[in-house]
Design a protein around this motif. Sequence first.
Motif, mmCIF file in Angstrom:
data_model
loop_
_atom_site.group_PDB
_atom_site.id
_atom_site.type_symbol
_atom_site.label_atom_id
_atom_site.label_comp_id
_atom_site.label_asym_id
_atom_site.label_seq_id
_atom_site.Cartn_x
_atom_site.Cartn_y
_atom_site.Cartn_z
ATOM 1 N N GLN A 45 -22.468 37.907 -20.642
ATOM 2 C CA GLN A 45 -21.427 36.860 -21.434
ATOM 3 C C GLN A 45 -20.833 37.218 -20.106
ATOM 4 O OE1 GLN A 45 -20.236 37.811 -25.099
ATOM 5 N NE2 GLN A 45 -18.795 38.982 -24.499
ATOM 6 N N ALA A 98 -24.606 34.952 -29.455
ATOM 7 C CA ALA A 98 -23.797 37.132 -28.899
ATOM 8 C C ALA A 98 -23.152 37.523 -29.666
ATOM 9 C CB ALA A 98 -22.518 36.013 -27.728
ATOM 10 N N LEU A 158 -27.305 41.824 -23.948
ATOM 11 C CA LEU A 158 -27.049 40.139 -23.441
ATOM 12 C C LEU A 158 -26.274 40.081 -23.074
ATOM 13 C CD1 LEU A 158 -26.201 36.616 -25.985
ATOM 14 C CD2 LEU A 158 -24.244 37.803 -24.681
ATOM 15 N N LEU A 196 -23.736 43.564 -25.824
ATOM 16 C CA LEU A 196 -22.876 42.770 -25.081
ATOM 17 C C LEU A 196 -22.562 43.374 -23.984
ATOM 18 C CD1 LEU A 196 -23.898 41.876 -27.700
ATOM 19 C CD2 LEU A 196 -21.329 40.077 -27.426
ATOM 20 N N ILE A 203 -31.375 38.673 -22.077
ATOM 21 C CA ILE A 203 -30.841 38.094 -21.902
ATOM 22 C C ILE A 203 -29.213 37.089 -21.307
ATOM 23 C CG2 ILE A 203 -29.952 35.373 -23.414
ATOM 24 C CD1 ILE A 203 -31.478 36.472 -25.811
ATOM 25 N N ASP A 204 -29.458 36.125 -20.358
ATOM 26 C CA ASP A 204 -28.140 35.863 -19.825
ATOM 27 C C ASP A 204 -27.836 34.833 -20.545
ATOM 28 O OD1 ASP A 204 -26.296 35.521 -17.757
ATOM 29 O OD2 ASP A 204 -28.072 35.997 -16.000
#
Length: 160
Positions: free
Chosen positions: A111, A123, A109, A134, A52-53
């Motif tokens: 971020q 997040a 993820l 993350l 997930i961006d």
Amino acid sequence: MASADLSACAAWKPFKVRRKGEIVIVSVRHFGRGLTKAVEKALDQPTKGIVIDVRFSASGDEIEMARLADLLLGKGSVGSRQTRSDLGNRTWKAKADSTGERLDLPLVLAQDANTSGLAEVLASAIKTHERGLLVGRATAGEDTQETMRLFRDGSAIQIT
């Protein structure tokens, strides 16, 4: 008066869900309606992991963010919003699907410093529940996570 080129605006999409082999890649710029359904559809095929961006992501539909968290986390607290007015307070909780299980796939993820708002809430929930990894840079810092530590003598400390 020169006319503005609106083709870039017309092509803008709040999110994009695609597959690269057996990996589902979700790029979120805005938590738009239909995001979770698009992720679920991509997961209909054999999948080994999800990326997930949320770089450059900030806002969107709170309910859609909570639905995505529900899919990823299963059950538990996602986050809350408190304002100076009682009218603005809100708590999001992941409820788990009918089986009571979360989506059990490796999760990453991405971020960066431009990640803020709802993306930070997601997040933070992923990190708190130790649900995924993350990667990237520290976020904009608009979301804060608070922890209350209670002591035997009845005193407490709140860490932000």
